[in-house]
Motif scaffolding. Structure first.
Motif, PDB file in Angstrom:
ATOM      1  N   PRO A 307       0.826  -1.213   0.000  1.00 36.61           N
ATOM      2  CA  PRO A 307       0.000   0.000   0.000  1.00 36.61           C
ATOM      3  C   PRO A 307       0.861   1.264   0.000  1.00 36.61           C
ATOM      4  CG  PRO A 307       0.049  -0.968   2.182  1.00 36.61           C
ATOM      5  CD  PRO A 307       0.726  -1.952   1.280  1.00 36.61           C
ATOM      6  N   THR A 308       0.322   2.323  -0.562  1.00 34.20           N
ATOM      7  CA  THR A 308       1.015   3.616  -0.554  1.00 34.20           C
ATOM      8  C   THR A 308       0.245   4.585   0.320  1.00 34.20           C
ATOM      9  OG1 THR A 308      -0.198   4.279  -2.548  1.00 34.20           O
ATOM     10  CG2 THR A 308       1.991   3.304  -2.853  1.00 34.20           C
ATOM     11  N   PHE A 309       0.986   5.361   1.114  1.00 32.37           N
ATOM     12  CA  PHE A 309       0.393   6.358   1.993  1.00 32.37           C
ATOM     13  C   PHE A 309       0.990   7.724   1.668  1.00 32.37           C
ATOM     14  CE2 PHE A 309      -0.635   2.565   4.314  1.00 32.37           C
ATOM     15  CZ  PHE A 309      -1.806   2.872   4.994  1.00 32.37           C
ATOM     16  N   THR A 310       0.159   8.731   1.697  1.00 31.55           N
ATOM     17  CA  THR A 310       0.575  10.092   1.392  1.00 31.55           C
ATOM     18  C   THR A 310       0.276  10.993   2.575  1.00 31.55           C
ATOM     19  OG1 THR A 310      -0.022   9.709  -0.922  1.00 31.55           O
ATOM     20  CG2 THR A 310       0.359  11.993  -0.263  1.00 31.55           C
ATOM     21  N   VAL A 311       1.249  11.847   2.939  1.00 31.11           N
ATOM     22  CA  VAL A 311       1.031  12.816   4.010  1.00 31.11           C
ATOM     23  C   VAL A 311       0.138  13.935   3.477  1.00 31.11           C
ATOM     24  CG1 VAL A 311       2.130  14.409   5.629  1.00 31.11           C
ATOM     25  CG2 VAL A 311       3.281  12.287   4.997  1.00 31.11           C
ATOM     26  N   LYS A 312      -0.883  14.291   4.249  1.00 28.22           N
ATOM     27  CA  LYS A 312      -1.844  15.319   3.830  1.00 28.22           C
ATOM     28  C   LYS A 312      -1.864  16.482   4.829  1.00 28.22           C
ATOM     29  CE  LYS A 312      -3.645  13.100   0.257  1.00 28.22           C
ATOM     30  NZ  LYS A 312      -3.655  13.639  -1.120  1.00 28.22           N
ATOM     31  N   GLY A 313      -1.950  17.680   4.307  1.00 28.51           N
ATOM     32  CA  GLY A 313      -2.156  18.857   5.153  1.00 28.51           C
ATOM     33  C   GLY A 313      -0.916  19.448   5.773  1.00 28.51           C
ATOM     34  N   THR A 314       0.272  19.035   5.330  1.00 25.61           N
ATOM     35  CA  THR A 314       1.512  19.580   5.883  1.00 25.61           C
ATOM     36  C   THR A 314       1.565  21.087   5.680  1.00 25.61           C
ATOM     37  OG1 THR A 314       2.654  17.512   5.381  1.00 25.61           O
ATOM     38  CG2 THR A 314       4.027  19.444   5.829  1.00 25.61           C
ATOM     39  N   GLY A 315       1.869  21.803   6.761  1.00 20.17           N
ATOM     40  CA  GLY A 315       1.961  23.256   6.686  1.00 20.17           C
ATOM     41  C   GLY A 315       0.643  23.957   6.911  1.00 20.17           C
ATOM     42  N   THR A 316      -0.451  23.208   6.870  1.00 24.55           N
ATOM     43  CA  THR A 316      -1.779  23.797   7.078  1.00 24.55           C
ATOM     44  C   THR A 316      -2.367  23.375   8.414  1.00 24.55           C
ATOM     45  OG1 THR A 316      -2.210  23.793   4.699  1.00 24.55           O
ATOM     46  CG2 THR A 316      -4.121  23.994   6.143  1.00 24.55           C
ATOM     47  N   LEU A 317      -2.331  22.082   8.688  1.00 24.25           N
ATOM     48  CA  LEU A 317      -2.932  21.548   9.904  1.00 24.25           C
ATOM     49  C   LEU A 317      -2.021  21.767  11.115  1.00 24.25           C
ATOM     50  CD1 LEU A 317      -4.230  18.192   8.398  1.00 24.25           C
ATOM     51  CD2 LEU A 317      -5.532  20.288   8.813  1.00 24.25           C
TER      52      LEU A 317
END
Length: 362
Positions: A307-317
């Motif tokens: 499976p592939t995982f992507t980091v989301k929201g870096t710099g915003t959250l």
């Protein structure tokens, strides 16, 4: 003359204490009743729910031992007493005093945590100064409590059978009080699960600025401390040299969930443990999880072999622990994420699988 006194004191200590403790009254707390050996001479102290190998020179534990299981944590938790007391079973000259810690700038850091106690008597006993070490305040109330003690409890709650936990400290960064209680440079917690034939250890610097690092091996801990904990670990099944050559090294076990892809990335990412997981209704390929560092990860092929995982929201959250994750039941591209803390910006929403986020805290 002072040098002669020190030599005489050392000889006296050696004649009164044995580096191989006995623990006659509480051997059952140790795995297969195997008592550790230590290069330090000390006194063994048995309590109702734990035991301490205590250093009369440093006036703090060399190590402590607990035998924990899921049942203990399912019982009603006793009220914390906060009644610290001097250990009367120790000769007066060997005790840490309440006055030693007063105004020192260091916390009376529990080796055996009060949070592990399952009855009123054990809770009260956990506040013996024989169970304390001078611990950097933010370390005690932050990284040690949240990233070492709590994950260890969570591990015990999720596993079956008994788990043995050793805690202690080493090194000398000075001393506090008229009693000269040694300030350790490093703290450790060793977790042994005989049902899984596995052991790992946390190794943390005793400073307010300490950072969490990946757990170390049982062998590394023995090398760092000089203690031989004598865990009855069974040899792992051997593999052929070709199989060993083609197999990726396994991640060291930790007392909390962590992403499997950390095995192939920077080890320091393991300092942030998974705090929340969400799976889309009707589509188990879509998985989100958040960690204690405030990162959100997304996968659209979670059931795949790789499976592939992507980091989301870096710099915003916000960079705070993720406390809640919710995937909309009707539209799985819409996700809600809640973060810890009492400041603004605790609740966020995405409608495009994390490409952009909106603060809906109100």
């Amino acid at each position: 003359m002072k040098a002669i006194r020190k030599v005489l004191l050392f000889i006296i200590l050696l004649t009164h204490f044995n580096a191989f403790a006995l623990f006659d009254q509480c051997k059952g707390l140790f795995p297969e009743e195997q008592i550790p050996t230590s290069p330090q001479a000390g006194r063994d102290l048995c309590f109702d729910g734990f035991a301490i190998y205590y250093s009369p020179q440093d006036k703090k534990p060399i190590y402590t031992i607990e035998k924990l299981n899921q049942k203990q944590f399912l019982a009603p938790h006793p009220r914390r007493t906060n009644q610290f007391y001097e250990e009367a079973r120790l000769p007066y000259a060997e005790r840490a005093q309440l006055s030693d810690y007063r105004g020192s700038g260091y916390d009376r850091g529990h080796n055996v945590p009060a949070g592990d106690m399952s009855n009123d008597q054990s809770m009260a006993q956990s506040f013996s100064l024989a169970n304390m070490m001078p611990q950097a305040r933010q370390n005690n109330q932050g990284i040690w409590s949240k990233n070492v003690e709590e994950p260890t409890r969570q591990y015990v709650k999720r596993t079956s059978g008994d788990v043995y936990v050793y805690t202690g400290s080493v090194g000398k960064a000075g001393a506090i009080g008229n009693g000269r209680v040694t300030i350790p440079t490093h703290l450790f917690k060793l977790v042994y699960d005989p049902n899984k034939n596995s052991a790992w250890a946390y190794w943390v610097e005793n400073t307010n600025e300490a950072k969490m690092s990946p757990p170390i091996t049982y062998e590394e801990l023995e090398h760092k401390t000089g203690n031989h904990f004598r865990l009855p670990l069974k040899p792992q099944a051997s593999s052929t040299s070709q199989e060993t050559k083609n197999t990726k090294p396994q991640a060291k076990p930790v007392g909390a969930w962590y992403p499997i892809f950390f095995d192939d990335e920077s080890p320091n990412k393991m300092s942030n443990l998974i705090s929340q997981i969400a799976v889309a209704k009707g589509n188990s390929d879509i998985v989100w999880f958040g960690d204690t560092g405030g990162r959100l990860y997304y996968s659209s092929n979670a059931t795949a072999a790789q499976p592939t995982f992507t980091v989301k929201g870096t710099g915003t959250l916000p960079a705070r622990s993720v406390l809640s994750l919710l995937i909309d039941k009707t539209t799985n591209t819409t996700v809600y994420a809640g973060f810890s803390g009492f400041t603004s910006g605790n609740l966020w929403k995405t409608t495009n699988s994390g490409a952009s986020w909106t603060n809906i805290s109100g």
